[in-house]
Structure formats: structure tokens, C-alpha cells
Design a protein around this motif. Structure first.
Motif, PDB file in Angstrom:
ATOM      1  N   THR A  91       0.828  -1.199   0.000  1.00 55.86           N
ATOM      2  CA  THR A  91       0.000   0.000   0.000  1.00 55.86           C
ATOM      3  C   THR A  91       0.865   1.252   0.000  1.00 55.86           C
ATOM      4  OG1 THR A  91      -1.902   1.082   1.044  1.00 55.86           O
ATOM      5  CG2 THR A  91      -0.198   0.267   2.517  1.00 55.86           C
ATOM      6  N   TYR A  92       0.339   2.335  -0.561  1.00 56.94           N
ATOM      7  CA  TYR A  92       0.872   3.678  -0.411  1.00 56.94           C
ATOM      8  C   TYR A  92      -0.251   4.573   0.085  1.00 56.94           C
ATOM      9  CZ  TYR A  92       5.402   3.182  -2.829  1.00 56.94           C
ATOM     10  OH  TYR A  92       6.687   2.851  -3.177  1.00 56.94           O
ATOM     11  N   LEU A  93       0.041   5.392   1.063  1.00 53.22           N
ATOM     12  CA  LEU A  93      -0.914   6.383   1.528  1.00 53.22           C
ATOM     13  C   LEU A  93      -1.079   7.476   0.464  1.00 53.22           C
ATOM     14  CD1 LEU A  93       0.144   6.678   5.279  1.00 53.22           C
ATOM     15  CD2 LEU A  93      -1.701   5.314   4.295  1.00 53.22           C
ATOM     16  N   PRO A  94      -2.161   8.255   0.532  1.00 57.22           N
ATOM     17  CA  PRO A  94      -2.455   9.210  -0.544  1.00 57.22           C
ATOM     18  C   PRO A  94      -1.363  10.230  -0.814  1.00 57.22           C
ATOM     19  CG  PRO A  94      -4.384   8.904   0.848  1.00 57.22           C
ATOM     20  CD  PRO A  94      -3.254   8.194   1.535  1.00 57.22           C
ATOM     21  N   PHE A  95      -0.542  10.555   0.180  1.00 62.86           N
ATOM     22  CA  PHE A  95       0.419  11.638   0.032  1.00 62.86           C
ATOM     23  C   PHE A  95       1.740  11.203  -0.622  1.00 62.86           C
ATOM     24  CE2 PHE A  95      -1.983  11.706   4.000  1.00 62.86           C
ATOM     25  CZ  PHE A  95      -2.834  12.777   3.737  1.00 62.86           C
ATOM     26  N   VAL A  96       1.982   9.931  -0.687  1.00 57.62           N
ATOM     27  CA  VAL A  96       3.283   9.443  -1.138  1.00 57.62           C
ATOM     28  C   VAL A  96       3.613   9.825  -2.578  1.00 57.62           C
ATOM     29  CG1 VAL A  96       4.685   7.375  -1.531  1.00 57.62           C
ATOM     30  CG2 VAL A  96       3.310   7.572   0.554  1.00 57.62           C
ATOM     31  N   PRO A  97       2.744   9.572  -3.551  1.00 59.05           N
ATOM     32  CA  PRO A  97       3.114   9.903  -4.936  1.00 59.05           C
ATOM     33  C   PRO A  97       3.436  11.378  -5.143  1.00 59.05           C
ATOM     34  CG  PRO A  97       1.190   8.472  -4.895  1.00 59.05           C
ATOM     35  CD  PRO A  97       1.430   8.905  -3.483  1.00 59.05           C
ATOM     36  N   LEU A  98       2.674  12.274  -4.515  1.00 54.36           N
ATOM     37  CA  LEU A  98       2.943  13.701  -4.671  1.00 54.36           C
ATOM     38  C   LEU A  98       4.283  14.070  -4.051  1.00 54.36           C
ATOM     39  CD1 LEU A  98      -0.498  15.457  -4.067  1.00 54.36           C
ATOM     40  CD2 LEU A  98       0.624  14.890  -6.220  1.00 54.36           C
ATOM     41  N   ASP A  99       4.590  13.504  -2.896  1.00 54.80           N
ATOM     42  CA  ASP A  99       5.865  13.793  -2.250  1.00 54.80           C
ATOM     43  C   ASP A  99       7.033  13.367  -3.123  1.00 54.80           C
ATOM     44  OD1 ASP A  99       4.501  14.804  -0.125  1.00 54.80           O
ATOM     45  OD2 ASP A  99       4.793  13.067   1.184  1.00 54.80           O
ATOM     46  N   GLN A 100       6.850  12.289  -3.870  1.00 60.53           N
ATOM     47  CA  GLN A 100       7.913  11.759  -4.718  1.00 60.53           C
ATOM     48  C   GLN A 100       7.906  12.353  -6.125  1.00 60.53           C
ATOM     49  OE1 GLN A 100      10.454   9.445  -3.770  1.00 60.53           O
ATOM     50  NE2 GLN A 100       9.663  10.221  -1.840  1.00 60.53           N
ATOM     51  N   GLY A 101       6.834  13.025  -6.494  1.00 61.80           N
ATOM     52  CA  GLY A 101       6.756  13.577  -7.837  1.00 61.80           C
ATOM     53  C   GLY A 101       6.526  12.526  -8.911  1.00 61.80           C
ATOM     54  N   TRP A 102       5.843  11.435  -8.543  1.00 62.64           N
ATOM     55  CA  TRP A 102       5.617  10.341  -9.469  1.00 62.64           C
ATOM     56  C   TRP A 102       4.367  10.548 -10.315  1.00 62.64           C
ATOM     57  CZ3 TRP A 102       6.207   6.360  -4.987  1.00 62.64           C
ATOM     58  CH2 TRP A 102       7.568   6.093  -4.767  1.00 62.64           C
ATOM     59  N   THR A 103       4.356   9.939 -11.489  1.00 62.67           N
ATOM     60  CA  THR A 103       3.134   9.790 -12.264  1.00 62.67           C
ATOM     61  C   THR A 103       2.355   8.606 -11.691  1.00 62.67           C
ATOM     62  OG1 THR A 103       4.122   8.243 -13.842  1.00 62.67           O
ATOM     63  CG2 THR A 103       4.349  10.613 -14.306  1.00 62.67           C
ATOM     64  N   LYS A 104       1.147   8.405 -12.206  1.00 70.19           N
ATOM     65  CA  LYS A 104       0.354   7.286 -11.716  1.00 70.19           C
ATOM     66  C   LYS A 104       1.012   5.945 -12.067  1.00 70.19           C
ATOM     67  CE  LYS A 104      -3.836   8.364 -13.259  1.00 70.19           C
ATOM     68  NZ  LYS A 104      -5.329   8.311 -13.323  1.00 70.19           N
TER      69      LYS A 104
END
Length: 275
Positions: A206-219
Motif C-alpha cells: 500500500t501507499y498512503l495518498p500523500f506518497v506519490p505527490l511527495d515523490q513527484g511520481w506519475t500514476k
């Protein structure tokens, strides 16, 4: 993480990608005044459980996927924490308190995240473990604060000398629903819980909702990273070929508290009979 079948779960990025990905959103009202005497919770916890339009939409844990990332018992965390337990408690229990009837409608799955905060304000993940089983807030927060502080296998147990540099956050998970396709979710809104079959074994993460934005990742980058976290070692171009990939999206509500705010509240609490 590895095999499934369990309820305790740790959150964060694999060591190869660095441990700095966790939630770093600002809590603009972090310096709220201490609660009035009738309250037994720290200000941030009161904010967390305040009614919101989405907070009542998921009071039970979905059974679409079972996941596991740690086999340690919560009791082991409690036994390790005897010398530090006051920091992880939001108040003292008193025999004179009347038991308060509680409703399971407010129970939620939750994750507790510890970050080290530098003098410049940069946050570094120090531990994060949670559960997808609905928890009564005070008990779930107490248990997983200890577990994430002492039993996250990616880090050594938190030491007392680290406390002044720490920030702790709790994320309540809501609005679980299966995603129609692996990419049917929104960055910054949804957390992800995946499961899939690889070499005849089931894996999940799992990843919490904030993780992708913090990393600057695409979906797509997020999904590939999450699959690797679960244990997949295939070529990134072939992620769509992984068998029986299921994605559950969910939302989260998070508050954080730093050491100074906790210390101020604790000093107030120690001087009153309300806690």
C-alpha cells in the motif's frame, strides 16, 4: 512487501528509493490552543475526529485484499516501550473517570507515521505502520504509535534522545472502493492497496495518498514502485502482464503533531485533573 494474510502493515518506500517519501503536507493549524478541561485528547486529535462529509462513508474494513508486512505482535511493542510510553500517550487514565459508551461507527483503519524534522523543516521517514482493520481511535493510535516507533523493520527503534526532533502523524483511512482499472485513481486524493499473483504466490502493498505527490511520481510510476515494494522484480515495461492485479483505492485524513506542541499540551495536562 512479501506474502499476504495478516492485518499489520507498514508503509513507505523501499530502501533503494530512499525513506523520505512520507506525508509532508503542512498542518496550518498545528499551533491550536490546548483543549478545554473537558477534553482528554490533544488538539490535533480533536481536529482529526471532527465531523467531515467523508468521514462517515467507510466505517468497516473491506475484505477485498488481505495484506501483511510484519509478523510482530503488538504486545512486543508495548513491552519494549515501558521507559518511553509517556510520550506515546495523550493522557493519564484515572480511576474516577466514568467509562464512556462508544460506537463502532467511528472506528477506522489507520496508519501512524513518524518523521524526523530537520532544523530547516525537511522531513525524513522514521517509521510507519498501520492496519486496514477498523480501530477504536484511542486504542488504535496508542498501539500503532508504539508499533511504528519500535517495530518498523526498516529502522532501529526510536530512542528517547530523538524525541525533540520528531513529528508524529495519524492518517484515518476511508472510502475504500475497487478501482475499475489499475490507473483509475487520482494523484493526491487516493491511496492504493494492491494485490497480485507472482510466481504462484500472492503479494500486496500500500501507499498512503500523500506518497506519490511527495515523490513527484506519475500514476504509472507510482503503481510500478508499489509493485516493487510488494516484491515484484520484473521489468517495469511488463507490469501490465502481472497476473490478477487488483487495485483498491481509498482516501485518508491526516493530522500531525510535533514534539513542542505535544510537550506544551502534556505540561498543561499534568497540571490539571482533566487528563
Amino acid at each position: 512487501m512479501a506474502k499476504l494474510d495478516g492485518e499489520q502493515y507498514d508503509e513507505g518506500e523501499d530502501e533503494e528509493d530512499g525513506p523520505n517519501e512520507m506525508e509532508t503536507d503542512d498542518e496550518s493549524d498545528l499551533t491550536e490552543d490546548p483543549p478545554p478541561p473537558i477534553s482528554l485528547r490533544a488538539p490535533t486529535i480533536n481536529r482529526l475526529i471532527a465531523p467531515s462529509p467523508s468521514s462517515g462513508s467507510s466505517s468497516s474494513t473491506p475484505s477485498l485484499i488481505s495484506t501483511s508486512s510484519s509478523s510482530r505482535d503488538l504486545a512486543s511493542a508495548s513491552s519494549k516501550s515501558s521507559s518511553n510510553s509517556s510520550f506515546f500517550s495523550f493522557g493519564r487514565s484515572t480511576r474516577s473517570q466514568r467509562p464512556t459508551p462508544r460506537s463502532t461507527e467511528d472506528d477506522r483503519p489507520l496508519f501512524v507515521t513518524w518523521n524526523t524534522v530537520s532544523r530547516s523543516g525537511n522531513r525524513t521517514l522514521r517509521g510507519c505502520i498501520g492496519t486496514f482493520e477498523a480501530q477504536e481511535l484511542s486504542e488504535g493510535l496508542r498501539s500503532y504509535a508504539l508499533t511504528s516507533a519500535f517495530d518498523d523493520s526498516r529502522f532501529p527503534p526510536i530512542a528517547k534522545r530523538e524525541l525533540p526532533s520528531l513529528e508524529v502523524g495519524v492518517t484515518l483511512l476511508t472510502d475504500f472502493e475497487p478501482a475499475p482499472t489499475p490507473l483509475s485513481w487520482d494523484l493526491g486524493t487516493h491511496g492504493l492497496r494492491i494485490s497480485f499473483t507472482y510466481h504462484s504466490r500472492r503479494y500486496g502493498a500500500t501507499y498512503l495518498p500523500f506518497v506519490p505527490l511527495d515523490q513527484g511520481w506519475t500514476k504509472e510510476e507510482t503503481l510500478i514502485s508499489l509493485m516493487r515494494k510488494a516484491g515484484w522484480i520484473g521489468r517495469k515495461e511488463e507490469w501490465r502482464k502481472v497476473g490478477d492485479l487488483k487495485v483498491v483505492r481509498y482516501q485518508g485524513r491526516k493530522v500531525s503533531v510535533g514534539y513542542e506542541e505535544w510537550r506544551e499540551w502534556r505540561d498543561w495536562c499534568d497540571g490539571t485533573d482533566a487528563c
